[in-house]
Design a protein around this motif. Sequence first.
Motif, mmCIF file in Angstrom:
data_model
loop_
_atom_site.group_PDB
_atom_site.id
_atom_site.type_symbol
_atom_site.label_atom_id
_atom_site.label_comp_id
_atom_site.label_asym_id
_atom_site.label_seq_id
_atom_site.Cartn_x
_atom_site.Cartn_y
_atom_site.Cartn_z
ATOM 1 N N LYS A 255 -7.309 -4.522 39.754
ATOM 2 C CA LYS A 255 -8.389 -5.677 40.071
ATOM 3 C C LYS A 255 -9.473 -5.397 38.899
ATOM 4 N N LYS A 256 -10.148 -4.307 38.997
ATOM 5 C CA LYS A 256 -11.161 -3.865 38.408
ATOM 6 C C LYS A 256 -11.125 -3.894 36.799
ATOM 7 N N GLU A 257 -9.616 -3.540 36.386
ATOM 8 C CA GLU A 257 -9.438 -3.518 35.015
ATOM 9 C C GLU A 257 -9.449 -4.992 34.521
ATOM 10 N N GLU A 258 -8.922 -6.066 35.319
ATOM 11 C CA GLU A 258 -8.829 -7.515 35.144
ATOM 12 C C GLU A 258 -10.157 -7.829 34.866
ATOM 13 N N LYS A 259 -11.204 -7.507 35.780
ATOM 14 C CA LYS A 259 -12.240 -8.307 35.788
ATOM 15 C C LYS A 259 -13.257 -7.579 34.512
ATOM 16 N N ARG A 260 -13.004 -6.391 34.215
ATOM 17 C CA ARG A 260 -13.571 -5.804 33.173
ATOM 18 C C ARG A 260 -13.097 -6.589 31.609
ATOM 19 N N LEU A 261 -11.928 -6.868 31.709
ATOM 20 C CA LEU A 261 -11.147 -7.337 30.434
ATOM 21 C C LEU A 261 -11.775 -8.806 30.399
ATOM 22 N N GLN A 262 -12.042 -9.698 31.599
ATOM 23 C CA GLN A 262 -12.395 -10.849 31.521
ATOM 24 C C GLN A 262 -13.754 -10.936 30.886
ATOM 25 N N GLN A 263 -14.806 -9.843 31.526
ATOM 26 C CA GLN A 263 -16.232 -9.847 30.937
ATOM 27 C C GLN A 263 -16.311 -9.800 29.397
ATOM 28 N N ILE A 264 -15.416 -8.725 28.850
ATOM 29 C CA ILE A 264 -15.277 -8.369 27.591
ATOM 30 C C ILE A 264 -14.871 -9.881 26.856
ATOM 31 N N GLU A 265 -13.987 -10.336 27.399
ATOM 32 C CA GLU A 265 -13.442 -11.837 26.855
ATOM 33 C C GLU A 265 -14.592 -12.633 26.598
ATOM 34 N N ARG A 266 -15.551 -12.843 27.914
ATOM 35 C CA ARG A 266 -16.385 -13.608 27.902
ATOM 36 C C ARG A 266 -17.704 -13.255 26.910
ATOM 37 N N GLU A 267 -17.841 -12.038 27.026
ATOM 38 C CA GLU A 267 -18.926 -11.599 25.792
ATOM 39 C C GLU A 267 -18.577 -11.919 24.457
ATOM 40 N N GLN A 268 -17.140 -11.768 23.881
ATOM 41 C CA GLN A 268 -16.655 -11.973 22.908
ATOM 42 C C GLN A 268 -16.873 -13.505 22.337
ATOM 43 N N THR A 269 -16.536 -14.335 23.489
ATOM 44 C CA THR A 269 -16.692 -15.733 22.928
ATOM 45 C C THR A 269 -18.156 -16.195 23.092
ATOM 46 N N GLU A 270 -19.066 -15.639 23.905
ATOM 47 C CA GLU A 270 -20.218 -15.776 23.647
ATOM 48 C C GLU A 270 -20.956 -15.567 22.254
ATOM 49 N N ARG A 271 -20.461 -14.349 21.948
ATOM 50 C CA ARG A 271 -20.873 -13.748 20.576
ATOM 51 C C ARG A 271 -20.205 -14.749 19.577
ATOM 52 N N SER A 272 -19.102 -15.138 19.734
ATOM 53 C CA SER A 272 -18.747 -15.926 18.489
ATOM 54 C C SER A 272 -19.382 -17.338 18.485
#
Length: 131
Positions: A85-102
């Motif tokens: 569960k924590k790993e999924e949350k972390r991956l979602q956070q990374i994905e969200r940061e990458q989309t915001e950055r792009s």
Amino acid sequence: SSGMEELRGRAKDEKTYDDYAPLDLKEIVKVDTSGLRGQPHEKDIELANREIKLEYRDDHGRLLTRKEAYRQLCYQFHGHGSSKKKEEKRLQQIEREQTERSIHSESSSGTLGALKATQKASGKAFVIHKT
């Protein structure tokens, strides 16, 4: 991340990278003078004069805070990782940061962003500029 609060975890720790201060090797490295008639070797002096800055990064190349780096070190040492569960949350956070950055980079690029949008719409690798 401008204007956004970068607070993480249950304790709402502020995400800081101030812990990554450069090390002064002059204070740490003892230069061996027993070899060349009491004179240290040139390469030893050069090494002692260098500045080293340790940075810990994750698998995605993101800079880790001291707490995140310690947690990764513990996971690696003990041979297990975070929960699914924590790993999924972390991956979602990374994905969200990458989309915001792009999104931020596309919108702030100005003319280049407009040219890329035109290329994407026309499907051609070039744009004809008429003056």
